[in-house]
Design an enzyme around this catalytic site. Structure first.
Site, PDB file in Angstrom:
ATOM      1  N   HIS A 174      32.842  41.798  30.119  1.00 52.13           N
ATOM      2  CA  HIS A 174      34.255  42.172  29.921  1.00 52.13           C
ATOM      3  C   HIS A 174      34.836  41.205  28.891  1.00 52.13           C
ATOM      4  CE1 HIS A 174      38.241  43.438  31.818  1.00 52.13           C
ATOM      5  NE2 HIS A 174      38.603  42.327  31.203  1.00 52.13           N
ATOM      6  N   ARG A 230      44.371  50.107  33.241  1.00 48.11           N
ATOM      7  CA  ARG A 230      44.671  48.960  34.108  1.00 48.11           C
ATOM      8  C   ARG A 230      44.904  47.687  33.282  1.00 48.11           C
ATOM      9  NH1 ARG A 230      43.026  43.921  34.750  1.00 48.11           N
ATOM     10  NH2 ARG A 230      40.864  44.582  34.441  1.00 48.11           N
ATOM     11  N   ASP A 231      43.865  47.198  32.611  1.00 43.43           N
ATOM     12  CA  ASP A 231      43.993  45.936  31.864  1.00 43.43           C
ATOM     13  C   ASP A 231      44.990  46.120  30.717  1.00 43.43           C
ATOM     14  OD1 ASP A 231      43.462  43.474  30.540  1.00 43.43           O
ATOM     15  OD2 ASP A 231      41.389  43.497  31.206  1.00 43.43           O
ATOM     16  N   HIS A 236      37.553  40.087  25.967  1.00 45.43           N
ATOM     17  CA  HIS A 236      38.824  40.214  25.241  1.00 45.43           C
ATOM     18  C   HIS A 236      38.568  39.720  23.820  1.00 45.43           C
ATOM     19  CE1 HIS A 236      41.697  41.376  28.468  1.00 45.43           C
ATOM     20  NE2 HIS A 236      40.679  41.005  29.216  1.00 45.43           N
ATOM     21  N   ASN A 271      41.523  43.893  25.182  1.00 45.14           N
ATOM     22  CA  ASN A 271      40.082  44.048  25.384  1.00 45.14           C
ATOM     23  C   ASN A 271      39.434  44.472  24.072  1.00 45.14           C
ATOM     24  OD1 ASN A 271      41.401  45.004  28.174  1.00 45.14           O
ATOM     25  ND2 ASN A 271      39.394  44.121  28.539  1.00 45.14           N
ATOM     26  N   CYS A 295      45.959  39.683  30.157  1.00 42.71           N
ATOM     27  CA  CYS A 295      46.325  39.362  31.532  1.00 42.71           C
ATOM     28  C   CYS A 295      47.659  38.623  31.524  1.00 42.71           C
ATOM     29  CB  CYS A 295      45.241  38.498  32.169  1.00 42.71           C
ATOM     30  SG  CYS A 295      45.664  37.974  33.830  1.00 42.71           S
TER      31      CYS A 295
HETATM   32  P1  HMG Z   1      50.191  36.512  47.471  1.00 41.43           P
HETATM   33  O1  HMG Z   1      50.921  36.206  46.224  1.00 41.43           O
HETATM   34  O2  HMG Z   1      49.274  35.450  47.971  1.00 41.43           O
HETATM   35  O3  HMG Z   1      51.171  36.876  48.583  1.00 41.43           O
HETATM   36  O4  HMG Z   1      49.385  37.858  47.177  1.00 41.43           O
HETATM   37  P2  HMG Z   1      51.001  37.470  50.062  1.00 41.43           P
HETATM   38  O5  HMG Z   1      49.618  37.959  50.385  1.00 41.43           O
HETATM   39  O6  HMG Z   1      51.576  36.447  50.957  1.00 41.43           O
HETATM   40  O7  HMG Z   1      52.009  38.692  49.950  1.00 41.43           O
HETATM   41  C1  HMG Z   1      53.278  38.569  49.345  1.00 41.43           C
HETATM   42  C2  HMG Z   1      53.960  39.914  49.363  1.00 41.43           C
HETATM   43  O8  HMG Z   1      53.207  40.826  48.568  1.00 41.43           O
HETATM   44  C3  HMG Z   1      54.056  40.543  50.741  1.00 41.43           C
HETATM   45  O9  HMG Z   1      55.252  41.320  50.766  1.00 41.43           O
HETATM   46  C4  HMG Z   1      52.875  41.451  50.804  1.00 41.43           C
HETATM   47  O10 HMG Z   1      53.029  42.538  51.696  1.00 41.43           O
HETATM   48  C5  HMG Z   1      52.798  41.937  49.385  1.00 41.43           C
HETATM   49  P3  HMG Z   1      56.537  40.872  51.641  1.00 41.43           P
HETATM   50  O11 HMG Z   1      56.016  40.738  53.026  1.00 41.43           O
HETATM   51  O12 HMG Z   1      56.920  39.535  51.041  1.00 41.43           O
HETATM   52  O13 HMG Z   1      57.501  41.954  51.375  1.00 41.43           O
HETATM   53  N1  HMG Z   1      51.432  42.329  49.026  1.00 41.43           N
HETATM   54  C6  HMG Z   1      51.094  43.530  48.553  1.00 41.43           C
HETATM   55  N2  HMG Z   1      51.804  44.641  48.267  1.00 41.43           N
HETATM   56  C7  HMG Z   1      51.138  45.703  47.808  1.00 41.43           C
HETATM   57  N3  HMG Z   1      49.794  45.715  47.597  1.00 41.43           N
HETATM   58  C8  HMG Z   1      49.047  44.631  47.869  1.00 41.43           C
HETATM   59  C9  HMG Z   1      49.699  43.479  48.366  1.00 41.43           C
HETATM   60  N4  HMG Z   1      49.269  42.258  48.729  1.00 41.43           N
HETATM   61  C10 HMG Z   1      50.329  41.562  49.129  1.00 41.43           C
HETATM   62  N5  HMG Z   1      47.731  44.652  47.658  1.00 41.43           N
HETATM   63  C11 HMG Z   1      47.958  38.922  45.580  1.00 41.43           C
HETATM   64  C12 HMG Z   1      48.117  37.853  46.644  1.00 41.43           C
HETATM   65  C13 HMG Z   1      46.551  38.788  45.015  1.00 41.43           C
HETATM   66  C14 HMG Z   1      48.154  40.280  46.210  1.00 41.43           C
HETATM   67  C15 HMG Z   1      49.030  38.706  44.469  1.00 41.43           C
HETATM   68  O14 HMG Z   1      49.015  37.386  44.046  1.00 41.43           O
HETATM   69  C16 HMG Z   1      48.813  39.628  43.279  1.00 41.43           C
HETATM   70  O15 HMG Z   1      48.932  40.837  43.377  1.00 41.43           O
HETATM   71  N6  HMG Z   1      48.548  39.053  42.075  1.00 41.43           N
HETATM   72  C17 HMG Z   1      48.407  39.830  40.835  1.00 41.43           C
HETATM   73  C18 HMG Z   1      47.029  39.650  40.308  1.00 41.43           C
HETATM   74  C19 HMG Z   1      46.789  40.565  39.137  1.00 41.43           C
HETATM   75  O16 HMG Z   1      46.937  41.774  39.209  1.00 41.43           O
HETATM   76  N7  HMG Z   1      46.340  39.981  37.964  1.00 41.43           N
HETATM   77  C20 HMG Z   1      45.979  40.736  36.816  1.00 41.43           C
HETATM   78  C21 HMG Z   1      44.671  41.410  36.989  1.00 41.43           C
HETATM   79  S1  HMG Z   1      43.238  40.329  36.897  1.00 41.43           S
HETATM   80  C22 HMG Z   1      42.802  40.358  35.214  1.00 41.43           C
HETATM   81  O17 HMG Z   1      43.518  40.901  34.420  1.00 41.43           O
HETATM   82  C23 HMG Z   1      41.460  39.802  34.800  1.00 41.43           C
HETATM   83  C24 HMG Z   1      40.402  40.896  34.565  1.00 41.43           C
HETATM   84  O18 HMG Z   1      40.824  41.827  33.588  1.00 41.43           O
HETATM   85  C25 HMG Z   1      39.078  40.247  34.098  1.00 41.43           C
HETATM   86  C26 HMG Z   1      39.261  39.278  32.934  1.00 41.43           C
HETATM   87  O19 HMG Z   1      39.804  39.679  31.878  1.00 41.43           O
HETATM   88  O20 HMG Z   1      38.839  38.136  33.119  1.00 41.43           O
HETATM   89  C27 HMG Z   1      40.102  41.659  35.851  1.00 41.43           C
HETATM   90 MG    MG Z   2      40.695  41.570  31.435  1.00 42.62          MG
END
Ligand code: HMG
Ligand code: MG
Length: 297
Positions: free
Chosen positions: A203, A11-12, A205, A245, A236
């Site tokens: 967690h 995933r990450d 990095h 990581n 990210c």
């Molecule tokens: P949003 O941007 O606020 O938009 O979504 P929305 O809720 O209004 O939806 C927009 C469109 O996306 C819609 O489609 C939804 O249906 C669709 P449309 O009607 O326009 O065709 N949609 C989805 N489709 C599939 N699966 C879903 C989903 N949700 C909405 N679940 C949201 C908010 C959070 C979903 C979006 O902003 C998003 O996916 N962001 C990506 C976040 C991400 O993955 N970041 C990386 C991971 S976090 C990380 O790496 C940190 C971590 O490792 C810890 C650390 O290191 O600190 C965990």
């Molecule tokens: Mg991370």
């Protein structure tokens, strides 16, 4: 002390690769990790495929992996839509995610911290109804790429909000890999007043090369849950400059030599992942061992 490692590479790691990894390769990667003996593998994310196209095949990955008994297969689940997708393919644990920094959270999930927590309330309820545990990530717990240093009080505040909702465990993210042991210990000293040590996962990095020192500092404070990735892949897309990581190989080396019990065996995983990514993977321990005489190993 027994250590619980969550392998977050699928995933990450893969969310941050610029080249698209074929689904078949992801499945083989997760299967190799299962065979390596991990207790938990974060296999993908049910996030928006527009925002993170690298993981748009989450359903297919979950449908095709061979599930090993004793391994839990978790995934990121940001909202109800994500939970529906995740439950359909029988995810073993749902991980919701927010941050300690408002600016990072807005860039990552397009919401304030409070709004993101509102969004995942139904995820927690739905996961409980389906009898699967929930993890809560708190990103930018030490440093934010936009706001700079984050005070421990801000993290404690988010932790309280998440534990009030009944989240099983909290993963504390050093998203941009900038924390040092003094900051880690200062935060843990605060957190341990509110949360049992078994419910905290760290967690790290490794952007500034302090991730292993941070793992060891946390272990000294009684923490036994860590996230890591084979070969140190990761980062990210919404945190500019974040490196991978902490490498699982380096965590295993440092913790087993500090008395921890750990299982995974990573040789086959590395070979497969290097082929998939088309580049060599980083691990200080691997580099040291490859030239070492048997008595030095
Ligand atoms: P949003 O941007 O606020 O938009 O979504 P929305 O809720 O209004 O939806 C927009 C469109 O996306 C819609 O489609 C939804 O249906 C669709 P449309 O009607 O326009 O065709 N949609 C989805 N489709 C599939 N699966 C879903 C989903 N949700 C909405 N679940 C949201 C908010 C959070 C979903 C979006 O902003 C998003 O996916 N962001 C990506 C976040 C991400 O993955 N970041 C990386 C991971 S976090 C990380 O790496 C940190 C971590 O490792 C810890 C650390 O290191 O600190 C965990
Ligand atoms: Mg991370």
């Amino acid at each position: 002390m027994k250590v619980r490692l969550t392998e977050v590479g699928p995933r990450d790691g893969l969310q941050n690769e610029s080249r698209t990894i074929p689904t078949e390769m992801k499945v083989r990667f997760v299967d190799a990790l299962s065979e390596a003996g991990y207790e938990e593998i974060e296999a993908s994310a049910f996030v928006s495929p527009e925002r993170v196209p690298q993981l748009a095949d989450a359903e297919e990955v979950f449908a095709r992996i061979k599930r090993r008994e004793g391994t839990l297969y978790s995934a990121l689940v940001p909202n109800e839509r994500g939970l529906e997708r995740a439950l359909r393919v029988k995810v073993g644990k749902a991980s919701v995610f927010t941050a300690a920094s408002e600016t990072f959270n807005r860039k990552n999930v397009n919401a304030s911290i409070a709004e993101s927590i509102e969004r995942f309330k139904p995820v927690i309820e739905g996961a409980r109804a389906a009898s699967i545990p929930v993890r809560g990530y708190i990103s930018t717990a030490f440093w934010c790429p936009y706001e700079g240093r984050i005070a421990p009080d801000r993290v404690v505040d988010v932790v309280k909000r998440l534990t009030d909702l009944g989240i099983d465990e909290i993963s504390i993210g050093d998203t941009i890999g900038k924390a040092v042991p003094a900051e880690v210990m200062a935060l843990l000293d605060r957190l341990l007043d509110h949360l049992d040590q078994d419910r905290i996962v760290m967690h790290f990095h490794d952007t500034y090369g302090t991730a292993i020192a941070n793992v060891l500092a946390s272990y000294e404070r009684g923490i036994s849950g860590f996230d890591s990735s084979a070969g140190g892949v990761g980062g990210c897309p919404f945190a500019p400059g974040a490196a991978g990581n902490v490498a699982t190989e380096d965590v295993i080396w440092a913790l087993t030599r500090s008395g921890a019990a750990l299982a995974p065996d990573l040789d086959r995983v590395r070979a497969l992942l290097e082929t998939a990514l088309g580049r060599p993977l980083r691990s200080r321990v691997r580099e040291a061992l490859s030239g070492a005489k048997p008595q030095e190993r």
